[in-house]
Each structure stands twice: as structure tokens, then as C-alpha cells.
Design an enzyme around this catalytic site. Sequence first.
Site, PDB file in Angstrom:
ATOM      1  N   GLY A   1       0.712  -1.596   0.161  1.00 31.89           N
ATOM      2  CA  GLY A   1       0.334  -0.131   0.125  1.00 31.89           C
ATOM      3  C   GLY A   1       0.971   1.179   0.421  1.00 31.89           C
ATOM      4  O   GLY A   1       1.348   1.420   0.686  1.00 31.89           O
TER       5      GLY A   1
ATOM      6  N   SER B   1       1.334   3.479  -3.432  1.00 31.94           N
ATOM      7  CA  SER B   1       0.510   4.671  -3.968  1.00 31.94           C
ATOM      8  C   SER B   1      -0.791   4.763  -3.668  1.00 31.94           C
ATOM      9  O   SER B   1      -1.917   3.995  -2.746  1.00 31.94           O
ATOM     10  CB  SER B   1       0.041   4.387  -5.557  1.00 31.94           C
ATOM     11  OG  SER B   1       1.091   3.755  -5.959  1.00 31.94           O
TER      12      SER B   1
ATOM     13  N   GLU C   1      12.525  -4.157  -4.399  1.00 32.26           N
ATOM     14  CA  GLU C   1      11.760  -4.583  -5.903  1.00 32.26           C
ATOM     15  C   GLU C   1      11.673  -4.441  -7.887  1.00 32.26           C
ATOM     16  O   GLU C   1      11.446  -5.288  -8.778  1.00 32.26           O
ATOM     17  CB  GLU C   1      10.619  -3.412  -5.977  1.00 32.26           C
ATOM     18  CG  GLU C   1       8.998  -3.129  -6.743  1.00 32.26           C
ATOM     19  CD  GLU C   1       8.278  -2.329  -6.840  1.00 32.26           C
ATOM     20  OE1 GLU C   1       7.493  -2.354  -7.083  1.00 32.26           O
ATOM     21  OE2 GLU C   1       8.164  -1.900  -5.533  1.00 32.26           O
TER      22      GLU C   1
END
Length: 380
Positions: free
Chosen positions: A131, A133, A250
Site C-alpha cells: 500500500g 500509491s 522490487e
Amino acid sequence: MQALDIRPCTLDPRSETLRAEVRAFLSETLRDLPAAERARNWNGVDESFSRKLGARDWLGMTWPRRYGGHERSALERYVVLEELLAAGAPVNAHWIAERQSGPLLIRFSPDNLAPRICPGIARGETYIAIGMSEPDVGSDLAAVRTRADKVAGGWRVNGQKIWTTGAQRAQHMVTLLRTCPRDETNRHAGLSQFLVDLSAPGITIRPILNMLGEHDYNEVFLEDVFVPDHDVIGQLGDGWKQVGAELALERSGPERYLSSTQLYLEMLEVADPHDARQTVSLGRVAARYAALRQMSLGIAGMLARGESPAIAATLVKDQGSVLEQSMPDLAHELFGGLRTSGSPLDQTLHYITQTAPSFSLRGGTREILRGIIARGLGLR
């Protein structure tokens, strides 16, 4: 201008032995998986497959055993990822949790959240959404407005997150929240990360359908959601630092240049060896793959040595997206575009053509990434 040193990295014999083992497992397990499903690559979902990987000890490979891990090398994990991506394996159920959420918890909550959450991730049973954006925020994460206000025993959370991959199946969401009022003199202050239980009262998850009409993304609404103190990740106010560490994970994997692999393999399958244009064009793609793989392996080597690959990973992610997004255009140019035969090439091209626009958005937009690279190299 600063230099960016991505040193060559060679896989050891143990890693190559593991590659053969993984390849044999995938050949058997995925033998009936059609081209249309393989085209999804790491966006494909099969929770039973995730559990099979966990049973083979191929999740949480580099983690300490106390967290359900197996204490293997970053290079061995890299080999497993390469083979999964090359085979188009349906890994998305566990992907985010194993790639970044587990390492985040191990680093910043080693005595609290990591022992509780990470063993389930390593078994392929626990899934986590991210969570970050929010609407009207875009890539400016420092502008998040979802708030956590202190109450007895924990925090009361209100706000909204968007583009939240996999929230419909995840048990938890690593959530960036504002715990102090925004300070324009230090926009990165006052942010903290919480592990939010997605089954908690006050949470509403609504699907966002992609161009194919599929449910990958979500809006997550949080209305007076209670989060206990023990679900704060790390230290209050360290959210921006933690997000930076998370985004480096990421962007550092081979998935950042292998998302269109299945389309390339299908082009090779039907290419005419006597057609010079096809041979040259596909050969150039192979050269680009080879260069990106060497860079990506170099990042795996940096991780194995305990170094930070943030800028190098951002560069590979940026250039990998360029290659991935070029693949549908190449297929149209060489093989005449979409047809109605329903061949593996057609199925794969149909999917990649519609999903490729997202490749330069996920993990950071191209414009933001290039700004990060320029800053890291001392160019701005």
C-alpha cells in the site's frame, strides 16, 4: 560524474546443479500449461503452485532459518527466479511477499513481525500487498495523505490506497502512512510503515480491471481501521528510509527484463532460419538479453556481498522495460501482427501487446527512475 560499477558475476557449480533440478521440476509440473497462461509470466497466479515451491524450499531461500528460510545464497535464489520466469510459471500469489515484504520485515522488525509472518511466506501460504500509491499522488510517495492517528493500544487509520496488486488474495498489506503532519521543509519526515491486516473491520477492497478485463489491481479503502502497536514496522518516522530499501528489492530481480520472454521464445519457435531479417532482428534481441542478464547477475552478486544495488537495479529496471515493451512491435514487424489462428505465438502476442504499457509504470515510472539514476550518477 560518478561511476556505476556493476562487476561481472559467475554462477558457482552449486547454482548450476540447482538450475537443472528446478528445470526438471518445472518441465514436469507445468507441462500442460498453455502458451496463453505462460505469457502472463510473473503475473500468473496459482496458489497451489506457490505452496509447491515452498515445499521444495525454493521460497525464502536466503532468509535465516528462524524465519522459515533456508540460508542459501543470493545466486542460488537468482537461478530459481530465472528458471521460473523462463518457464512462465504462475508465481504472482507469493511474489511480492517473498521478493520484498519478507526481507523488509526481517531487516526492520526482526524480533516481532518477521518471526510471525515470514515462515508462512516461505511455505507459500502467506501473501502480502503493498500500500504505497494513492489517488492524486502518482509517483510522489512523499505526498501520501492516508493517516494513522494514535489511540489506546495502537493506531486508527483512514485513507485510500490504489494500484494495490493482489490485495484481493493477500492477508496483509505493508502500508505507508503519515503519522505526523506534513513538514514542507522535510517532505520525507513523518512517514511510517504498518502491517495492516486486510481482514480487519473498516477495510474495503475494490477491483481495478486492466486492459484485458482481468483483476490484478485494487483500490483499498481504510475507514477507522485499528492497527495494534505491535504491527508497526521498524521505527516511527522511518517510513521513507524503509520504502527506499523495499523499492531497491522490487527493482533488482530478473523479472524486470524477462516479462516478455514467452513472446520471444514463441518468435524463435516459428522463425524461418533462412530469413535474414528475422535472424538479424532476433539475434539483436538475444544480445540485449545477454547484456541485461550480465547486469542483473552483477546485482545479484552485489546482494550476495551485502552491497546496496539501488542505482544499478534502477538502471536495469529502466532498460529492461525498454526491451520488454519493444517485443510486441518486433513480433508485428516480423510475423505480421495479430492473426486469428490461435497459435501459441498469437495467444502470447495478444496478451503481451495489451499488458506491455504497464511495464514502464510498475516499480516506478520511467521518468522517475531516470531522475533517480541521474542523481545517483551525480548528473543532477
